[in-house]
Design a protein around this motif. Structure first.
Motif, short mmCIF file in Angstrom:
data_model
loop_
_atom_site.label_atom_id
_atom_site.label_comp_id
_atom_site.label_asym_id
_atom_site.label_seq_id
_atom_site.Cartn_x
_atom_site.Cartn_y
_atom_site.Cartn_z
N PHE A 179 0.83 -1.20 0.00
CA PHE A 179 0.00 0.00 0.00
C PHE A 179 0.87 1.26 0.00
O PHE A 179 0.61 2.21 -0.73
N GLY A 180 1.91 1.27 0.81
CA GLY A 180 2.82 2.40 0.86
C GLY A 180 3.53 2.62 -0.46
O GLY A 180 3.71 3.76 -0.90
N VAL A 238 2.41 1.75 -3.51
CA VAL A 238 1.43 2.27 -4.46
C VAL A 238 1.15 3.74 -4.18
O VAL A 238 1.09 4.56 -5.10
N PHE A 239 1.00 4.10 -2.91
CA PHE A 239 0.78 5.49 -2.54
C PHE A 239 1.97 6.36 -2.97
O PHE A 239 1.77 7.46 -3.50
N LEU A 240 3.18 5.89 -2.78
CA LEU A 240 4.37 6.65 -3.17
C LEU A 240 4.43 6.84 -4.67
O LEU A 240 4.73 7.93 -5.15
N GLN A 298 1.93 6.93 -6.74
CA GLN A 298 0.89 7.91 -7.09
C GLN A 298 1.31 9.32 -6.69
O GLN A 298 1.06 10.28 -7.42
N ALA A 299 1.94 9.46 -5.55
CA ALA A 299 2.35 10.79 -5.07
C ALA A 299 3.47 11.37 -5.92
O ALA A 299 3.56 12.59 -6.08
N ARG A 341 3.94 10.78 -9.15
CA ARG A 341 3.53 10.92 -10.55
C ARG A 341 3.41 12.41 -10.87
O ARG A 341 2.81 13.16 -10.12
#
Length: 79
Positions: free
Chosen positions: A59-60, A62-64, A66-67, A69
């Motif tokens: 999850f971390g 994927v979040f990273l 996205q952040a 991008r």
């Protein structure tokens, strides 16, 4: 984060700012992580604790991604 702390504390207090940052990040973060790991190990067992840690790491990640991008530009293309 180091750059942010460096910019917020004046020269004479910069070392204290970095010490505060390290205390909070490693002390508080490590303590909460150890507390959570101990609780999950006692209630869920070792295999499920590692599975939960893997899911949180995924999850971390994927979040990273996205952040980090790049944001879309709002400029019109020239014809």
């Amino acid at each position: 984060a180091v750059h942010w702390v460096s910019g917020r504390f004046p020269g004479a207090l910069r070392a204290r700012g970095m010490a505060l940052y390290a205390s909070v990040v490693y002390g508080l973060g490590g303590g909460l992580g150890a507390l959570g790991a101990g609780w999950t190990w006692a209630h869920w067992g070792g295999q499920n604790t590692f599975a939960a840690a893997s899911a949180l790491a995924l999850f971390g990640g994927v979040f990273l991604i996205q952040a980090l991008r790049p944001a879309p530009t709002l400029e019109k293309e020239a014809d």
